[in-house]
Design a protein around this motif. Sequence first.
Motif, short mmCIF file in Angstrom:
data_model
loop_
_atom_site.label_atom_id
_atom_site.label_comp_id
_atom_site.label_asym_id
_atom_site.label_seq_id
_atom_site.Cartn_x
_atom_site.Cartn_y
_atom_site.Cartn_z
N HIS A 116 3.60 -8.37 7.24
CA HIS A 116 2.85 -7.12 7.07
C HIS A 116 1.91 -6.90 5.72
CE1 HIS A 116 5.50 -5.61 10.27
NE2 HIS A 116 6.50 -6.28 9.65
N SER A 123 0.76 -3.43 4.84
CA SER A 123 1.76 -2.57 4.20
C SER A 123 1.75 -2.78 2.55
CB SER A 123 2.99 -2.42 4.71
OG SER A 123 3.28 -2.22 6.05
N ASP A 173 -1.34 -1.62 0.93
CA ASP A 173 -1.42 -0.14 0.96
C ASP A 173 -0.46 0.30 -0.28
OD1 ASP A 173 -2.75 -0.04 3.20
OD2 ASP A 173 -1.10 0.49 4.47
N TYR A 174 0.60 -0.50 -0.38
CA TYR A 174 1.64 -0.09 -1.57
C TYR A 174 0.97 -0.33 -2.98
CZ TYR A 174 5.37 -0.10 -4.85
OH TYR A 174 6.21 -0.03 -6.13
N ALA A 197 4.55 3.19 1.58
CA ALA A 197 4.60 1.58 2.39
C ALA A 197 6.03 1.01 1.98
CB ALA A 197 3.49 0.85 1.89
N PHE A 257 8.83 1.56 4.38
CA PHE A 257 8.81 0.88 5.47
C PHE A 257 9.15 -0.67 5.39
CE2 PHE A 257 5.89 -2.17 7.82
CZ PHE A 257 6.16 -1.94 9.40
#
Length: 482
Positions: free
Chosen positions: A431, A434, A437-438, A445, A448
């Motif tokens: 991922h 993600s 994003d974090y 994120a 997730f």
Amino acid sequence: MTWETVIGLETHAELATRTKIFCSCTTRFGGEPNTHCCPICTGMPGTLPMVNRKVVEYACRAGLALNCEITRRSRFDRKNYFYPDLPKAYQVSQLYLPIARNGRVSIATAAGEKVVRIHELHMEEDAGKLVHDPWLDQTRADYNRCGVPLVEIVTEPDFRSAEEVIAYLEKLKSILEYLGISDCKMQEGSLRCDVNLSVRPAGSRELGARTEMKNLNSFKAIARAIAYEARRQAELLEEGGRVVQETRRWDDNKDATFSMRSKEDAQDYRYFPEPDIPPLELSEEYLEGLRAEQPEMAEERKRRYQTQLGLPEYDAGIITGQKALVDFFEEVTALGVPAKEAANWMLGDMMRRLKEEELEPKDMRLTPATLVKLIGMVQAGRINRNTASKVFRGIFAEDLDPEEWVTVHGLEQIRDERVIAGAVARVLEEHPQSAADYRAGKEKALGFLMGRVMKELKGKADPGAVNALLKSRLETGGSEGG
Ligand code: ADP
Ligand code: MG
Ligand code: ZN
């Protein structure tokens, strides 16, 4: 016309003494028919009853808790009637001088606190049980219950709705359970209720003619019987008819009441003072002693849990709402579990399982020691809290050993750093978006990614450790990890 419903209750509670009221036969529920009997409780000629002093004590305690005046010199009377469940052909009861009178108990209703007046509380013996066998067309008598001690608690006609009646019965149940004098199992008949009901035009002060519905043994049946009977009487009166004072039988399957017999008067029973039992004299010292020993009841206990243990009102209310829950909570906390943690387990995991199994807390097999052991495994880091919930689910019904459950199901927490790190690396690789994003500031994120890693580890890792490792990998760059 608007009608007001008026209800008075006569409630029978079996007392949890070890032996019967006038002999030393056991009061245990069930048993082979006619094995818990002797010449006294089956009324053989030449026998003499002897009053069980525990019965008197329990009746006094109940009277005191219901704020009654205790009758210092009370007496037993014979109520004569012929029916095959009563081998003596009379029931020893109290008519003229019941042991307690003029009480009051407050109940919580939607409209606020309400006081219900207690007319009296008296002691009496239970009758036997008739078992009808439709196949053989026979009726058999089981006298095991003959002579089991009862208190009958009679209210004034103070209820105006089924809600009030049920609030009162809940309160009464709570009082008797906190006193430890009755197990109040409605399904075993140790708490049963006769409902007297009349209707009158709203605003009227006179009482209408009433009917009595006998031996209702669940709150649901009581509520439905009240709704039905109030409607029946109102319709009858609106059509210009008259309510006949009588005993009616509630049929839960047909959802209706049926006439059983016209109401008998006290004189039909040819009551007279029981000649074989001397009047009961209670000294002031005796009553003072009982007063001093009265236990803490639900409201006081609830307040104490809030102020002393810091439990939220909601938690304190649920736990003190049933004596079995209070006892469980007391044992769990006595074994060292903090109050709020014990409450969380009980209100969450335990309530859910009770509901699923359709169990009352008092019929639960899980012991406080088992729950404490499970909580200890979380504290020791052997399993995480989520796994503990799963274990609880599995061990609840049979009170199984949580250690064994964890071993057999391979639920032991993963503590090997390398295993956790491997899972983190795989997830970050799968991922990359993600992870990016974090790093770009999207805190969400992380949640997730956490979920993915936990799933990867079958939920068995310590979430704190996973979280820490995940964050450090995200912050030190490279999604390839290692
Ligand atoms: P009995 O001795 O015939 O059983 P009681 O006067 O002792 O009758 O009352 C028995 C129960 O019926 C009590 O709980 C009382 O409050 C209730 N009761 C009496 N009259 C009425 C009425 N008109 N409507 C509703 N309940 C009533
Ligand atoms: Mg009566
Ligand atoms: Zn006996």
